[in-house]
Design a protein around this motif. Structure first.
Motif, PDB file in Angstrom:
ATOM      1  N   UNK A  32      23.438 -33.988  13.554  1.00 21.79           N
ATOM      2  CA  UNK A  32      23.834 -33.203  12.383  1.00 21.79           C
ATOM      3  C   UNK A  32      25.284 -33.494  11.997  1.00 21.79           C
ATOM      4  N   UNK A  33      26.128 -33.726  12.976  1.00 24.99           N
ATOM      5  CA  UNK A  33      27.533 -34.038  12.679  1.00 24.99           C
ATOM      6  C   UNK A  33      27.643 -35.335  11.895  1.00 24.99           C
ATOM      7  N   UNK A  34      26.786 -36.297  12.212  1.00 21.33           N
ATOM      8  CA  UNK A  34      26.809 -37.579  11.512  1.00 21.33           C
ATOM      9  C   UNK A  34      26.211 -37.488  10.116  1.00 21.33           C
ATOM     10  N   UNK A  35      25.160 -36.676   9.976  1.00 22.42           N
ATOM     11  CA  UNK A  35      24.509 -36.506   8.662  1.00 22.42           C
ATOM     12  C   UNK A  35      24.201 -35.030   8.445  1.00 22.42           C
ATOM     13  N   UNK A  36      25.198 -34.245   8.095  1.00 22.67           N
ATOM     14  CA  UNK A  36      25.035 -32.791   7.994  1.00 22.67           C
ATOM     15  C   UNK A  36      24.051 -32.328   6.921  1.00 22.67           C
ATOM     16  N   UNK A  37      23.786 -33.166   5.935  1.00 25.69           N
ATOM     17  CA  UNK A  37      22.885 -32.759   4.856  1.00 25.69           C
ATOM     18  C   UNK A  37      21.462 -33.279   5.038  1.00 25.69           C
ATOM     19  N   UNK A  38      21.169 -33.875   6.176  1.00 24.36           N
ATOM     20  CA  UNK A  38      19.836 -34.405   6.432  1.00 24.36           C
ATOM     21  C   UNK A  38      18.907 -33.269   6.871  1.00 24.36           C
ATOM     22  N   UNK A  39      17.937 -32.950   6.036  1.00 19.83           N
ATOM     23  CA  UNK A  39      17.041 -31.838   6.325  1.00 19.83           C
ATOM     24  C   UNK A  39      16.222 -32.023   7.585  1.00 19.83           C
ATOM     25  N   UNK A  40      15.800 -33.257   7.874  1.00 20.02           N
ATOM     26  CA  UNK A  40      15.007 -33.502   9.078  1.00 20.02           C
ATOM     27  C   UNK A  40      15.823 -33.277  10.339  1.00 20.02           C
ATOM     28  N   UNK A  41      17.093 -33.649  10.308  1.00 25.21           N
ATOM     29  CA  UNK A  41      17.952 -33.447  11.473  1.00 25.21           C
ATOM     30  C   UNK A  41      18.233 -31.953  11.668  1.00 25.21           C
ATOM     31  N   UNK A  42      18.405 -31.254  10.555  1.00 23.09           N
ATOM     32  CA  UNK A  42      18.619 -29.796  10.638  1.00 23.09           C
ATOM     33  C   UNK A  42      17.361 -29.105  11.167  1.00 23.09           C
ATOM     34  N   UNK A  43      16.214 -29.637  10.813  1.00 22.35           N
ATOM     35  CA  UNK A  43      14.944 -29.080  11.282  1.00 22.35           C
ATOM     36  C   UNK A  43      14.824 -29.220  12.796  1.00 22.35           C
TER      37      UNK A  43
END
Length: 348
Positions: free
Chosen positions: A274-285
């Protein structure tokens, strides 16, 4: 990028124009500075970039160019970046001791007024085209290596996959001009990053596969321990910054679908992704699942809401909305049946 950078004295501008036109007629892209302005930081940075991004550095030798401070700086920058140098003599009458030593190491072509331009010019083209593919790769890798350094050695500018394999092959067959230290270091760091990334992907896939085929708790524990162990101590400190967000997410997802203790063990991977791609919905999921399974309901809801706002899959959206509803009610949405559903790899 250009095929030829022409370095010349302002007194020889007329000849430089003739040379550029002849090169253009042969479909060679040139970089020539026509600006008659004082040396400034921005202007010099433009000159440096032009030299770095050219395949061949042509220097027009005249009594004026050999004593020119700017011309000397251009030669020095070309030498620093291991550019192929092609000196051509336009006017004689200069002191050989004033000629940059780097030029003396190369064969000179003579384009004096008494020389037949049409006879000598093909020799210049032949020299420019010698080992052309190797030289083009030299330029391309130099530009990318310098960009990586200028961007604070950001990992996203490193070589990957086939690009890296081609660069390593190029390095192994080094010719003239030789690779620079920047290029060598760039390729080496790219390999370190690629290897670190592949190890993590493999470990995450292994963990997921073992869970799917019903391996016992001991087997799963050993796999997770291996995953975390790979990155423990100095190895983790040296290589973790090379790993891609996708790889961190792979580990996060695999661990979050196991028992709570394992979800907690891979939380660091979730945070990395998430730190690398904070807006990635799959990573947040993925992080949301780990958070929910470790008791952080508020954080999990926030992550699931990001996924819900981004996904176009109505089935996935409805499922996450159900998870949020359960968490708001103080319930655990990740029942054994739900975990089994997710582990079975159902398309979401």
């Amino acid at each position: 990028m250009s095929d030829v950078f022409i370095s010349y004295s302002r007194r020889d501008k007329e000849f430089a124009i003739v040379l550029q036109d002849a090169l253009k007629a042969q479909n060679r892209k040139t970089w020539v500075d026509w600006k008659d302005i004082p040396l400034t930081a921005d202007w010099w940075a433009e000159i440096q970039a032009g030299i770095e991004a050219t395949n061949t550095f042509v220097f027009v030798i005249t009594p004026d160019s050999v004593v020119s401070k700017v011309c000397s700086q251009e030669i020095d920058h070309a030498v620093k970046n291991n550019k192929r140098l092609l000196p051509i003599v336009r006017r004689e009458g200069f002191d050989m001791e004033q000629v940059n030593p780097a030029l003396s190491k190369h064969n000179w072509l003579f384009f004096r007024q008494q020389d037949d331009f049409d006879t000598v010019f093909p020799q210049l083209i032949q020299a420019i085209d010698t080992n052309l593919e190797y030289v083009k790769a030299h330029t391309r890798l130099l530009v990318r290596a310098l960009e990586w350094e200028n961007k604070g050695r950001n990992d996203s500018f490193l070589l990957r996959g086939t690009d890296l394999a081609a660069a390593e092959q190029w390095l192994g067959a080094a010719q003239e001009p030789p690779p620079t230290e920047q290029q060598k270091n760039y390729i080496s760091k790219s390999r370190e990053a690629e290897d670190a990334n592949q190890r993590l992907v493999k470990a995450g896939q292994q963990a997921r596969q073992m869970v799917r085929i019903g391996a016992g708790v001991l087997g799963v524990t050993l796999v997770l321990a291996a995953i975390v162990g790979v990155w423990a101590g100095e190895t983790f400190k040296k290589t973790s910054h090379f790993i891609t967000a996708d790889s961190w997410n792979e580990l996060c997802r695999s661990g979050s679908l196991q028992e709570k203790a394992k979800a907690a063990a891979v939380m660091f991977a979730c945070e990395k992704a998430v730190a690398l791609e904070p807006d990635n919905g799959n990573f947040r999921d993925s992080r949301g699942i780990a958070r929910a399974r470790t008791g952080n309901s508020k954080g999990a809801i926030e992550d699931f809401q990001v996924f819900i706002a981004q996904t176009k899959n109505q089935k996935s959206k409805s499922r996450r909305q159900g998870w949020v509803k359960a968490l708001l009610a103080g319930k655990n949405p990740f029942t054994p049946q739900e975990i089994k559903y997710l582990l079975n790899g159902v398309a979401e």
